[in-house]
Design a protein around this motif. Sequence first.
Motif, PDB file in Angstrom:
ATOM      1  N   ILE A  24       0.824  -1.207   0.000  1.00  0.00           N
ATOM      2  CA  ILE A  24       0.000   0.000   0.000  1.00  0.00           C
ATOM      3  C   ILE A  24       0.862   1.262   0.000  1.00  0.00           C
ATOM      4  N   PRO A  25       1.888   1.369   0.849  1.00  0.00           N
ATOM      5  CA  PRO A  25       2.744   2.562   0.752  1.00  0.00           C
ATOM      6  C   PRO A  25       3.443   2.685  -0.609  1.00  0.00           C
ATOM      7  N   ARG A  26       3.813   1.568  -1.210  1.00  0.00           N
ATOM      8  CA  ARG A  26       4.425   1.610  -2.550  1.00  0.00           C
ATOM      9  C   ARG A  26       3.451   2.178  -3.571  1.00  0.00           C
ATOM     10  N   ILE A  27       2.204   1.715  -3.516  1.00  0.00           N
ATOM     11  CA  ILE A  27       1.185   2.219  -4.439  1.00  0.00           C
ATOM     12  C   ILE A  27       0.945   3.705  -4.192  1.00  0.00           C
ATOM     13  N   GLN A  28       0.882   4.111  -2.924  1.00  0.00           N
ATOM     14  CA  GLN A  28       0.668   5.520  -2.590  1.00  0.00           C
ATOM     15  C   GLN A  28       1.796   6.391  -3.144  1.00  0.00           C
ATOM     16  N   VAL A  80     -10.203  -6.005  -1.658  1.00  0.00           N
ATOM     17  CA  VAL A  80     -10.910  -4.941  -2.364  1.00  0.00           C
ATOM     18  C   VAL A  80     -10.233  -3.629  -1.977  1.00  0.00           C
ATOM     19  N   LEU A  81      -9.502  -3.052  -2.916  1.00  0.00           N
ATOM     20  CA  LEU A  81      -8.804  -1.795  -2.672  1.00  0.00           C
ATOM     21  C   LEU A  81      -9.829  -0.672  -2.723  1.00  0.00           C
ATOM     22  N   LYS A  82     -10.058  -0.032  -1.583  1.00  0.00           N
ATOM     23  CA  LYS A  82     -11.113   0.975  -1.470  1.00  0.00           C
ATOM     24  C   LYS A  82     -10.606   2.401  -1.550  1.00  0.00           C
ATOM     25  N   GLY A  83      -9.372   2.632  -1.216  1.00  0.00           N
ATOM     26  CA  GLY A  83      -8.873   3.994  -1.248  1.00  0.00           C
ATOM     27  C   GLY A  83      -7.371   4.024  -1.154  1.00  0.00           C
ATOM     28  N   ILE A  84      -6.728   4.342  -2.253  1.00  0.00           N
ATOM     29  CA  ILE A  84      -5.273   4.363  -2.266  1.00  0.00           C
ATOM     30  C   ILE A  84      -4.742   5.482  -1.378  1.00  0.00           C
ATOM     31  N   GLU A  85      -5.300   6.666  -1.498  1.00  0.00           N
ATOM     32  CA  GLU A  85      -4.793   7.819  -0.747  1.00  0.00           C
ATOM     33  C   GLU A  85      -4.805   7.558   0.760  1.00  0.00           C
ATOM     34  N   HIS A  86      -5.868   6.938   1.253  1.00  0.00           N
ATOM     35  CA  HIS A  86      -5.994   6.685   2.688  1.00  0.00           C
ATOM     36  C   HIS A  86      -5.561   5.271   3.077  1.00  0.00           C
ATOM     37  N   GLY A  87      -5.150   4.475   2.106  1.00  0.00           N
ATOM     38  CA  GLY A  87      -4.682   3.127   2.396  1.00  0.00           C
ATOM     39  C   GLY A  87      -5.763   2.204   2.917  1.00  0.00           C
ATOM     40  N   ASP A  96     -22.547 -13.512  10.871  1.00  0.00           N
ATOM     41  CA  ASP A  96     -23.922 -13.945  11.158  1.00  0.00           C
ATOM     42  C   ASP A  96     -24.695 -14.226   9.871  1.00  0.00           C
ATOM     43  N   GLY A  97     -24.019 -14.841   8.891  1.00  0.00           N
ATOM     44  CA  GLY A  97     -24.650 -15.211   7.635  1.00  0.00           C
ATOM     45  C   GLY A  97     -24.831 -14.078   6.639  1.00  0.00           C
ATOM     46  N   LYS A  98     -24.364 -12.891   6.989  1.00  0.00           N
ATOM     47  CA  LYS A  98     -24.522 -11.717   6.131  1.00  0.00           C
ATOM     48  C   LYS A  98     -23.151 -11.300   5.580  1.00  0.00           C
ATOM     49  N   GLU A  99     -23.120 -10.928   4.307  1.00  0.00           N
ATOM     50  CA  GLU A  99     -21.865 -10.480   3.715  1.00  0.00           C
ATOM     51  C   GLU A  99     -21.501  -9.095   4.247  1.00  0.00           C
ATOM     52  N   VAL A 100     -20.271  -8.985   4.739  1.00  0.00           N
ATOM     53  CA  VAL A 100     -19.736  -7.731   5.276  1.00  0.00           C
ATOM     54  C   VAL A 100     -18.299  -7.585   4.773  1.00  0.00           C
ATOM     55  N   TYR A 101     -17.674  -6.497   5.157  1.00  0.00           N
ATOM     56  CA  TYR A 101     -16.259  -6.313   4.866  1.00  0.00           C
ATOM     57  C   TYR A 101     -15.474  -6.233   6.164  1.00  0.00           C
ATOM     58  N   LEU A 102     -14.397  -6.993   6.238  1.00  0.00           N
ATOM     59  CA  LEU A 102     -13.391  -6.751   7.249  1.00  0.00           C
ATOM     60  C   LEU A 102     -12.605  -5.556   6.735  1.00  0.00           C
ATOM     61  N   CYS A 103     -12.329  -4.600   7.582  1.00  0.00           N
ATOM     62  CA  CYS A 103     -11.806  -3.319   7.129  1.00  0.00           C
ATOM     63  C   CYS A 103     -10.403  -3.081   7.690  1.00  0.00           C
ATOM     64  N   TRP A 104      -9.478  -2.732   6.823  1.00  0.00           N
ATOM     65  CA  TRP A 104      -8.100  -2.439   7.212  1.00  0.00           C
ATOM     66  C   TRP A 104      -7.699  -1.079   6.665  1.00  0.00           C
TER      67      TRP A 104
END
Length: 127
Positions: A24-28, A80-87, A96-104
């Motif tokens: 991620i820092p390399r891409i930034q 899923v790359l969501k934001g390069i600027e903010h990493g 609980d059976g529902k699709e979610v995102y683990l967020c980093w």
Amino acid sequence: MSIKNKFFSVEEANGLIPQLLIDIPRIQILMKSLTDEYLDVDKARKKVQLNGGSMQGADYLNCVLKINYLTDELESKGCVLKGIEHGLVDFPSLRDGKEVYLCWKNPEQQIEYWHDIQSGFTGRQRI
């Protein structure tokens, strides 16, 4: 190209964090260089109708290709790359059976948050 229907456990997502902390820092840095270092390319783009050119064109293209390679590598693992600027990187998961995102978010050392698909980063909740 991302992996369709790939769902990560927290442990699987955490296994990718060491590489994300490098990539991620390399891409930034590469993205920042596109706007800061290749001013000649922007001028050439504006003069293209007049058959203009740029000495930086090959270097600019090389930078774009590096960005594409790094982002494709992440997406090929199911990230899923969501934001390069903010990493920001999300990992599809089931809660609980529902699709979610683990967020980093760079430079977090592990996955500590999740959010539902619609709420995005502002809806982050502790795991």
